[in-house]
Scaffold this motif. Sequence first.
Motif, PDB file in Angstrom:
ATOM      1  N   GLY A  86       9.991  26.460  47.000  1.00 52.59           N
ATOM      2  CA  GLY A  86       9.870  27.456  47.822  1.00 52.59           C
ATOM      3  C   GLY A  86       8.590  27.833  48.687  1.00 52.59           C
ATOM      4  N   VAL A  95       6.582  39.451  43.099  1.00 55.90           N
ATOM      5  CA  VAL A  95       7.387  38.294  42.725  1.00 55.90           C
ATOM      6  C   VAL A  95       8.051  38.599  41.299  1.00 55.90           C
ATOM      7  CG1 VAL A  95       5.986  36.705  43.886  1.00 55.90           C
ATOM      8  CG2 VAL A  95       5.692  37.147  41.377  1.00 55.90           C
ATOM      9  N   VAL A 140       7.386  29.394  45.066  1.00 53.36           N
ATOM     10  CA  VAL A 140       8.537  30.195  44.532  1.00 53.36           C
ATOM     11  C   VAL A 140       9.396  28.783  43.851  1.00 53.36           C
ATOM     12  CG1 VAL A 140      10.772  31.279  44.853  1.00 53.36           C
ATOM     13  CG2 VAL A 140       8.626  32.022  45.980  1.00 53.36           C
ATOM     14  N   GLY A 141       9.786  29.015  42.533  1.00 54.53           N
ATOM     15  CA  GLY A 141      10.370  28.114  41.659  1.00 54.53           C
ATOM     16  C   GLY A 141       9.394  27.286  40.963  1.00 54.53           C
ATOM     17  N   LYS A 175      10.563  33.227  39.834  1.00 56.26           N
ATOM     18  CA  LYS A 175      12.147  33.002  40.171  1.00 56.26           C
ATOM     19  C   LYS A 175      12.322  33.433  41.876  1.00 56.26           C
ATOM     20  CE  LYS A 175      14.266  32.178  37.205  1.00 56.26           C
ATOM     21  NZ  LYS A 175      14.626  31.082  36.629  1.00 56.26           N
ATOM     22  N   LYS A 176      11.442  34.594  42.366  1.00 62.54           N
ATOM     23  CA  LYS A 176      11.811  34.825  43.392  1.00 62.54           C
ATOM     24  C   LYS A 176      10.811  35.987  43.931  1.00 62.54           C
ATOM     25  CE  LYS A 176      15.344  37.824  45.968  1.00 62.54           C
ATOM     26  NZ  LYS A 176      16.612  38.900  45.828  1.00 62.54           N
ATOM     27  N   PHE A 178       9.318  38.555  47.319  1.00 59.58           N
ATOM     28  CA  PHE A 178       9.622  39.795  48.038  1.00 59.58           C
ATOM     29  C   PHE A 178       8.564  39.690  49.325  1.00 59.58           C
ATOM     30  CE2 PHE A 178      11.321  40.641  44.199  1.00 59.58           C
ATOM     31  CZ  PHE A 178      12.807  40.763  44.489  1.00 59.58           C
ATOM     32  N   GLY A 306      12.553  44.057  49.820  1.00 60.85           N
ATOM     33  CA  GLY A 306      13.643  43.122  49.397  1.00 60.85           C
ATOM     34  C   GLY A 306      14.477  43.937  48.512  1.00 60.85           C
TER      35      GLY A 306
END
Length: 309
Positions: A86, A95, A140-141, A175-176, A178, A306
Amino acid sequence: MRTLLARRASERTSRTRRLGTVAVAAAIVAVGLTGCSAAGSGDCVQPGAASELIPSSGTATASSWKFPKPLHADSLQKSTLTSGKGAEIVDGQPVILDVGIFNGLTGKAVVTAAQGGMISASTSGSQLPGLQKALLCSTVGSRIAVTGTVTQVLGKEAQLNIPASSTVVAVATVKKAFLARADGTPRPGQPGMPTVVLAPNGQPGIKIPSHDAPKTLSTAILKQGSGETVKKGDYTVVNYTAVAWNSPDTVASSSWQNGSADIWPATDGSVPTTVTNKLIGEKVGTQLIVVTPGSNATAYVIDILGIAK
């Protein structure tokens, strides 16, 4: 610091809104939003002899982590265990993480981490300073290992049953991510509405007009986003500032001042549902102002960062 547990449906009362003291089980932390510029190379935490010894296998909720013991680190270090595909995380971005924190002496967990908690990357975080800073320059990841003393990684306020000078290991998987601030296209101001001025980091200042407050709920778009549309039932990551019409020189409440992004709808009644409902149908990246009517009229400036699903 505030307790934050990621749950769905009826368990949303403790949804990923804020995080609690490090001593609390199943806790990680949602903290300071400070800007949106990419980190320079000098802001990147570098690998060291201790962080390089941490293997990537394991889960955030494990009761222990395997690494050579006792582990000693007297400086903040970060190694990337697995590289995500990411985007690179920038200063101020909230995050979603899976994270475990382990005693460097024994390898045993000192926090049984909640999965799906939210934290902000920051060069100047004050609640989990080392972990916040270590997120910068990661993607990300990615899974990262962060080592240092309790104080270096978790901050001076960390309440653990080990000395502040002891080494801890934080293993986190991003994981994610914003937005750090609303990034939509600016829209013209609306007559009769409060004036909004943004600080360099995106934090809004609100100037209340001298006339009476609106008699009905009023809304205006300040920036038009182009991201995902907020739907009924979504849990939305926001930054907001609220100023009461009758106390125009005082901030009534603000996630910016609290040092953490928020997730709406709020379950503690701190934000009226008439305000949170105005996010439905709007897009991520939008900034809007909502003014509630009546004797307790309040202006809310909201950045939609987000959707936490």
